[in-house]
Design a protein around this motif. Structure first.
Motif, PDB file in Angstrom:
ATOM      1  N   GLN A 588       0.836  -1.200   0.000  1.00  0.00           N
ATOM      2  CA  GLN A 588       0.000   0.000   0.000  1.00  0.00           C
ATOM      3  C   GLN A 588       0.873   1.253   0.000  1.00  0.00           C
ATOM      4  OE1 GLN A 588      -3.586  -0.219   2.630  1.00  0.00           O
ATOM      5  NE2 GLN A 588      -2.658  -2.116   3.361  1.00  0.00           N
ATOM      6  N   LYS A 589       2.014   1.152  -0.665  1.00  0.00           N
ATOM      7  CA  LYS A 589       2.998   2.239  -0.619  1.00  0.00           C
ATOM      8  C   LYS A 589       2.464   3.554  -1.148  1.00  0.00           C
ATOM      9  CE  LYS A 589       5.299   0.790  -4.947  1.00  0.00           C
ATOM     10  NZ  LYS A 589       4.493  -0.434  -5.167  1.00  0.00           N
ATOM     11  N   ASP A 590       1.555   3.512  -2.112  1.00  0.00           N
ATOM     12  CA  ASP A 590       1.051   4.769  -2.649  1.00  0.00           C
ATOM     13  C   ASP A 590       0.105   5.461  -1.671  1.00  0.00           C
ATOM     14  OD1 ASP A 590       2.578   4.585  -4.891  1.00  0.00           O
ATOM     15  OD2 ASP A 590       0.969   3.880  -6.206  1.00  0.00           O
ATOM     16  N   GLU A 591      -0.629   4.693  -0.882  1.00  0.00           N
ATOM     17  CA  GLU A 591      -1.444   5.311   0.165  1.00  0.00           C
ATOM     18  C   GLU A 591      -0.549   5.979   1.189  1.00  0.00           C
ATOM     19  OE1 GLU A 591      -4.530   2.791   1.841  1.00  0.00           O
ATOM     20  OE2 GLU A 591      -4.546   1.612  -0.007  1.00  0.00           O
ATOM     21  N   PHE A 592       0.549   5.312   1.538  1.00  0.00           N
ATOM     22  CA  PHE A 592       1.514   5.900   2.465  1.00  0.00           C
ATOM     23  C   PHE A 592       2.133   7.164   1.874  1.00  0.00           C
ATOM     24  CE2 PHE A 592       6.148   6.157   3.238  1.00  0.00           C
ATOM     25  CZ  PHE A 592       6.106   6.659   4.527  1.00  0.00           C
ATOM     26  N   ALA A 593       2.583   7.085   0.624  1.00  0.00           N
ATOM     27  CA  ALA A 593       3.239   8.233  -0.002  1.00  0.00           C
ATOM     28  C   ALA A 593       2.279   9.407  -0.151  1.00  0.00           C
ATOM     29  CB  ALA A 593       3.806   7.836  -1.371  1.00  0.00           C
ATOM     30  N   ARG A 594       1.029   9.131  -0.463  1.00  0.00           N
ATOM     31  CA  ARG A 594       0.044  10.214  -0.591  1.00  0.00           C
ATOM     32  C   ARG A 594      -0.204  10.876   0.761  1.00  0.00           C
ATOM     33  NH1 ARG A 594      -3.799  12.205  -4.055  1.00  0.00           N
ATOM     34  NH2 ARG A 594      -3.005  10.818  -5.672  1.00  0.00           N
ATOM     35  N   ASN A 595      -0.304  10.076   1.800  1.00  0.00           N
ATOM     36  CA  ASN A 595      -0.512  10.652   3.127  1.00  0.00           C
ATOM     37  C   ASN A 595       0.690  11.478   3.556  1.00  0.00           C
ATOM     38  OD1 ASN A 595      -1.777  10.941   5.802  1.00  0.00           O
ATOM     39  ND2 ASN A 595      -0.139   9.601   6.479  1.00  0.00           N
ATOM     40  N   LEU A 596       1.913  10.955   3.330  1.00  0.00           N
ATOM     41  CA  LEU A 596       3.109  11.705   3.690  1.00  0.00           C
ATOM     42  C   LEU A 596       3.206  12.993   2.883  1.00  0.00           C
ATOM     43  CD1 LEU A 596       5.662  11.583   5.474  1.00  0.00           C
ATOM     44  CD2 LEU A 596       6.849  10.559   3.525  1.00  0.00           C
ATOM     45  N   THR A 597       2.807  12.937   1.618  1.00  0.00           N
ATOM     46  CA  THR A 597       2.800  14.137   0.775  1.00  0.00           C
ATOM     47  C   THR A 597       1.839  15.173   1.325  1.00  0.00           C
ATOM     48  OG1 THR A 597       3.410  12.902  -1.211  1.00  0.00           O
ATOM     49  CG2 THR A 597       2.279  15.000  -1.532  1.00  0.00           C
ATOM     50  N   ARG A 598       0.664  14.739   1.698  1.00  0.00           N
ATOM     51  CA  ARG A 598      -0.317  15.664   2.262  1.00  0.00           C
ATOM     52  C   ARG A 598       0.214  16.305   3.547  1.00  0.00           C
ATOM     53  NH1 ARG A 598      -5.802  16.624   1.913  1.00  0.00           N
ATOM     54  NH2 ARG A 598      -6.622  17.645   3.774  1.00  0.00           N
ATOM     55  N   LYS A 599       0.821  15.488   4.402  1.00  0.00           N
ATOM     56  CA  LYS A 599       1.386  16.015   5.639  1.00  0.00           C
ATOM     57  C   LYS A 599       2.475  17.041   5.340  1.00  0.00           C
ATOM     58  CE  LYS A 599      -0.813  13.533   8.775  1.00  0.00           C
ATOM     59  NZ  LYS A 599      -1.643  14.134   9.841  1.00  0.00           N
ATOM     60  N   MET A 600       3.369  16.704   4.417  1.00  0.00           N
ATOM     61  CA  MET A 600       4.473  17.602   4.103  1.00  0.00           C
ATOM     62  C   MET A 600       3.978  18.894   3.473  1.00  0.00           C
ATOM     63  SD  MET A 600       7.749  17.839   4.455  1.00  0.00           S
ATOM     64  CE  MET A 600       8.449  16.194   4.544  1.00  0.00           C
ATOM     65  N   LEU A 601       2.965  18.819   2.620  1.00  0.00           N
ATOM     66  CA  LEU A 601       2.428  20.027   2.002  1.00  0.00           C
ATOM     67  C   LEU A 601       1.775  20.931   3.043  1.00  0.00           C
ATOM     68  CD1 LEU A 601       1.873  21.658  -0.559  1.00  0.00           C
ATOM     69  CD2 LEU A 601      -0.232  20.323  -0.861  1.00  0.00           C
ATOM     70  N   GLY A 602       0.999  20.337   3.962  1.00  0.00           N
ATOM     71  CA  GLY A 602       0.403  21.141   5.019  1.00  0.00           C
ATOM     72  C   GLY A 602       1.453  21.802   5.889  1.00  0.00           C
ATOM     73  N   TYR A 603       2.556  21.079   6.150  1.00  0.00           N
ATOM     74  CA  TYR A 603       3.665  21.638   6.936  1.00  0.00           C
ATOM     75  C   TYR A 603       4.335  22.767   6.171  1.00  0.00           C
ATOM     76  CZ  TYR A 603       8.163  21.685   9.426  1.00  0.00           C
ATOM     77  OH  TYR A 603       9.294  22.061  10.119  1.00  0.00           O
ATOM     78  N   ALA A 604       4.551  22.580   4.866  1.00  0.00           N
ATOM     79  CA  ALA A 604       5.229  23.591   4.050  1.00  0.00           C
ATOM     80  C   ALA A 604       4.410  24.870   3.935  1.00  0.00           C
ATOM     81  CB  ALA A 604       5.508  23.033   2.657  1.00  0.00           C
ATOM     82  N   LEU A 605       3.096  24.733   3.750  1.00  0.00           N
ATOM     83  CA  LEU A 605       2.234  25.899   3.584  1.00  0.00           C
ATOM     84  C   LEU A 605       1.804  26.493   4.921  1.00  0.00           C
ATOM     85  CD1 LEU A 605      -0.031  24.625   0.658  1.00  0.00           C
ATOM     86  CD2 LEU A 605       2.008  26.066   0.511  1.00  0.00           C
ATOM     87  N   ALA A 606       2.038  25.766   6.011  1.00  0.00           N
ATOM     88  CA  ALA A 606       1.710  26.224   7.372  1.00  0.00           C
ATOM     89  C   ALA A 606       0.240  26.621   7.490  1.00  0.00           C
ATOM     90  CB  ALA A 606       2.615  27.386   7.769  1.00  0.00           C
ATOM     91  N   ARG A 607      -0.618  25.818   6.898  1.00  0.00           N
ATOM     92  CA  ARG A 607      -2.055  26.090   6.950  1.00  0.00           C
ATOM     93  C   ARG A 607      -2.833  24.827   6.659  1.00  0.00           C
ATOM     94  NH1 ARG A 607      -3.765  25.712   1.792  1.00  0.00           N
ATOM     95  NH2 ARG A 607      -2.631  26.653   0.055  1.00  0.00           N
ATOM     96  N   ASP A 608      -4.155  24.920   6.846  1.00  0.00           N
ATOM     97  CA  ASP A 608      -5.028  23.823   6.446  1.00  0.00           C
ATOM     98  C   ASP A 608      -4.967  23.653   4.931  1.00  0.00           C
ATOM     99  OD1 ASP A 608      -5.709  23.920   9.068  1.00  0.00           O
ATOM    100  OD2 ASP A 608      -7.798  24.479   8.770  1.00  0.00           O
ATOM    101  N   LEU A 609      -5.106  22.427   4.481  1.00  0.00           N
ATOM    102  CA  LEU A 609      -5.191  22.197   3.040  1.00  0.00           C
ATOM    103  C   LEU A 609      -6.633  22.337   2.583  1.00  0.00           C
ATOM    104  CD1 LEU A 609      -2.728  19.216   2.489  1.00  0.00           C
ATOM    105  CD2 LEU A 609      -2.284  21.687   2.483  1.00  0.00           C
ATOM    106  N   ASN A 610      -6.809  22.553   1.283  1.00  0.00           N
ATOM    107  CA  ASN A 610      -8.142  22.766   0.740  1.00  0.00           C
ATOM    108  C   ASN A 610      -8.261  22.106  -0.622  1.00  0.00           C
ATOM    109  OD1 ASN A 610      -7.244  24.759  -1.359  1.00  0.00           O
ATOM    110  ND2 ASN A 610      -6.642  25.902   0.461  1.00  0.00           N
ATOM    111  N   ARG A 611      -9.381  22.337  -1.247  1.00  0.00           N
ATOM    112  CA  ARG A 611      -9.702  21.681  -2.520  1.00  0.00           C
ATOM    113  C   ARG A 611      -8.598  21.866  -3.561  1.00  0.00           C
ATOM    114  NH1 ARG A 611     -15.062  23.320  -6.047  1.00  0.00           N
ATOM    115  NH2 ARG A 611     -14.452  22.380  -8.030  1.00  0.00           N
TER     116      ARG A 611
END
Length: 653
Positions: A588-611
């Protein structure tokens, strides 16, 4: 071609050609909603809303599109045959499941929407976008270090920062400023300046000649010399000299050249100190302290353009956004130089800076700040503290080593640009003497962490780290529930709702008077219908880690009975122990990678993610899969993305 928000069509065997060939989207009202009503709304309607989920409220496709993340999570559970629960008599056929999944795959974000940023008008998906956010405690401490050249443990002077968005304490919406904090900032500014530039008998005009004098701290002397407007300039103690010194300091402290009005306010502080009889040195230091309590230092401020719309960030703002993402600190001289030259708008320059900065020692902040919070180990021994009587080995030194192992593992993986999949499984660890003893590794006699190859496939990766295993345990026992929940949320990105109010409590200890193992006690608990749904997902994953005790040591028995580390997932997949569990997660590596990507993007933008941010996640996933899941690819894609390099302005009224 329109971007598909989720990877569901590919993950579930729907080819791109077949997807593109569909002339009309699957009608939600007549083809999908009847299936939702038949199989889902008996538990997920307005009345029951189990898991805080009401699917009956979606009457049209347009309503469904506004909740893309919800449908993506639902699709994963339908695909894994977790929903409807296996104990339900009514189950959709394979064809019906495929239809639901194919429909979820048709939920799209238009190509034009990918170059948008959520704003206050897009209320259907907007959660708040903070353009000027306060530095959190770690960023504040690191910035003082890099600005003044002093290591001061000032973070503990301030209240803990709240977390928001994807779960990180740099989220602008959670970084408030109180009167108590302002008092602490005043004290910290005074401490920082006086530590960096301690009082001395002679003034700044003598600093150059003073170098090498007996008993002088060379570092402090160099900092004094740096304050001279021009090296060797004699008698430069007037307001003009002060202005040059203060302006240069403010430009670094505020991360961009100060505007004339702001600079004049600092010079007014200098004048006040000089008028009361302070020396040139002390008056300049007084103005410097003013710079450190200014919002321009305490906040990452991005100016508000006059007209409404999306705007590229200025070079100085982009430099700060980049440095606080990768270093949790201020830009260095090279970044400042590129910003001054206006070169950071060049994607090639930005890409080069990402590579350079990830190799810098300051990138270790990613391990402590991002990885620590993602893994949930920053509060180790505070939120999860092993019982001292049962586990006397759990000392402060061991706790620190546990955390350091996880931080170092992530930092070095990024620095060496190794596959992100090694976070799930690898053949190496970072240990010192105390960790090696805990893990049963011989030959390590050092307090310093060192990388060792391990033949034991049960370790290697974050699932076998003592910090994670301790953080997901109770003081007297392990918790398959917490560990399973951790795997679902932190590794796979699944949403686990809170337990119902009448769920009941499990025993605090795993020593049962009737000789039952904790697994046997938990199986009795999960017989409740209201508990079975979530426990059927979490518990098998947690049982796979049951050989690890509450502080991460390996064990073969519990309550004088052999450990049963087997599990069967709702999909029917069976496994036994951490090695086979890691094998399932690697599939299930792509589910893991997608979740890690989402986490990293939220950390980088320092805000909630949106559509709109779904577009970035999709681009990152495509790039990761094409480049062996290398972290440099993820960081580069995020930095070059539209939302990272732009901001929205509501205009000036």
């Amino acid at each position: 071609m329109n971007r598909i928000v989720s990877a569901i069509p590919v993950a579930f065997g729907l080819t791109a050609a077949a997807f593109a060939a569909a002339e009309d989207p699957i009608p939600f009202e007549t083809a999908v909603r009847p299936l939702i009503v038949e199989y889902c709304t008996d538990c997920h309607d307005e009345v029951l809303s189990r898991g805080d989920l009401n699917l009956d409220r979606f009457q049209t496709r347009d309503q469904a599109i506004e909740s893309l993340a919800l449908w993506q999570r639902a699709g994963m559970r339908v695909q894994n045959k977790e929903m409807p629960p296996r104990n339900k008599k009514k189950q959709p056929t394979d064809e019906e499941r495929a239809l639901i999944l194919e429909w979820i795959g048709t939920l799209q974000v238009n190509e034009a929407d990918c170059n948008q940023i959520a704003n206050e008008e897009s209320t259907a998906w907007y959660r708040g976008d903070v353009m000027s956010r306060r530095l959190n405690r770690l960023e504040y401490e690191n910035t003082l270090r890099d600005l003044l050249g002093v290591d001061l443990a000032v973070a503990d002077m301030f209240p803990a920062d709240g977390a928001g968005g994807e779960g990180f304490d740099n989220n602008g919406g959670a970084l408030f400023l109180s009167s108590i904090q302002m008092e602490k900032y005043l004290a910290a500014a005074d401490l920082a300046i006086e530590t960096a530039l301690p009082p001395r008998t002679d003034n700044l005009t003598c600093a150059v000649e003073w170098t090498g004098a007996t008993g002088v701290d060379p570092a402090a002397d160099a900092r004094y010399a740096a304050l001279i407007p021009e090296a060797g300039e004699r008698g430069a103690v007037g307001r003009d000299a002060a202005e040059r010194v203060i302006e240069a300091f403010a430009a670094r402290a505020w991360r961009k050249p100060p505007d004339p009005q702001a600079l004049e306010r600092l010079l007014t502080a200098y004048d006040t100190a000089a008028d009361r009889g302070d020396s040139f040195t002390e008056a300049v230091k007084f103005a410097m302290k003013g710079a450190l309590v200014s919002p321009r230092f305490l906040f990452l401020a991005e100016p508000q353009p006059e007209k409404k719309g999306n705007y590229p960030l200025g070079d100085y703002e982009l430099a700060s956004r980049l440095s606080y993402f990768l270093w949790s600190s201020m830009p260095d001289a090279e970044l400042f130089a590129f910003a001054a030259e206006g070169r950071l708008q060049d994607p090639n320059v930005l890409q080069g800076q990402v590579r350079r900065m990830l190799r810098d020692p300051k990138a270790s902040a990613l391990g402590r700040s991002f990885a620590g919070q993602w893994l949930g180990i920053t509060q180790l021994a505070e939120t999860a503290k092993p019982d001292a009587g049962r586990f006397p080995e759990f000392s402060d030194d061991l706790k620190a080593a546990m955390q350091a192992e996880a931080y170092t593992y992530f930092t070095e993986l990024v620095r060496e640009d190794r596959s992100l999949l090694e976070l799930i499984d690898s053949d190496y660890q970072y240990v010192n003497t105390s960790l090696a003893r805990l893990y049963g590794i011989d030959g390590i006699e050092s307090d310093t962490l060192q990388r060792v190859q391990v033949a034991d496939a049960r370790r290697g990766g974050v699932l076998g780290m003592a910090a994670v295993l301790t953080a997901t345990s109770h003081p007297l026992r392990t918790s398959p529930v917490l560990r399973g929940k951790w795997v679902m949320e932190q590794i796979l990105g699944a949403h686990v709702p809170p337990p119902p109010p009448d769920a009941g409590a499990l025993p605090e200890d795993d020593k049962h008077p009737e000789g039952l193992t904790f697994r046997q006690q938990l199986e009795i608990h999960r017989e409740k219908a209201e508990c079975a749904s979530c426990h059927s997902r979490m518990d098998p994953l947690g049982f796979g880690l049951e050989n690890f005790d509450p502080i991460g040591r390996w064990r073969d028995t519990q309550a004088d009975q052999p450990i049963d580390a087997s599990g069967v997932l709702p999909s029917g997949e069976a496994f036994n122990g951490p090695v086979e569990l890691k094998g399932i997660l690697m599939r299930q590596k792509d589910e893991f990678a997608r979740n890690l990507t989402r986490k990293m993007l939220g950390y980088a933008l320092a805000r909630d993610l949106n559509r709109y941010d779904k577009c970035v996640i999709d681009d990152c996933m495509e790039a990761l899969k094409e480049n062996d899941y290398r972290p440099s690819v993820l960081f580069t894609e995020i930095v070059l993305s539209y939302p990272f390099r732009h901001r929205y302005s509501a205009g000036q009224s």
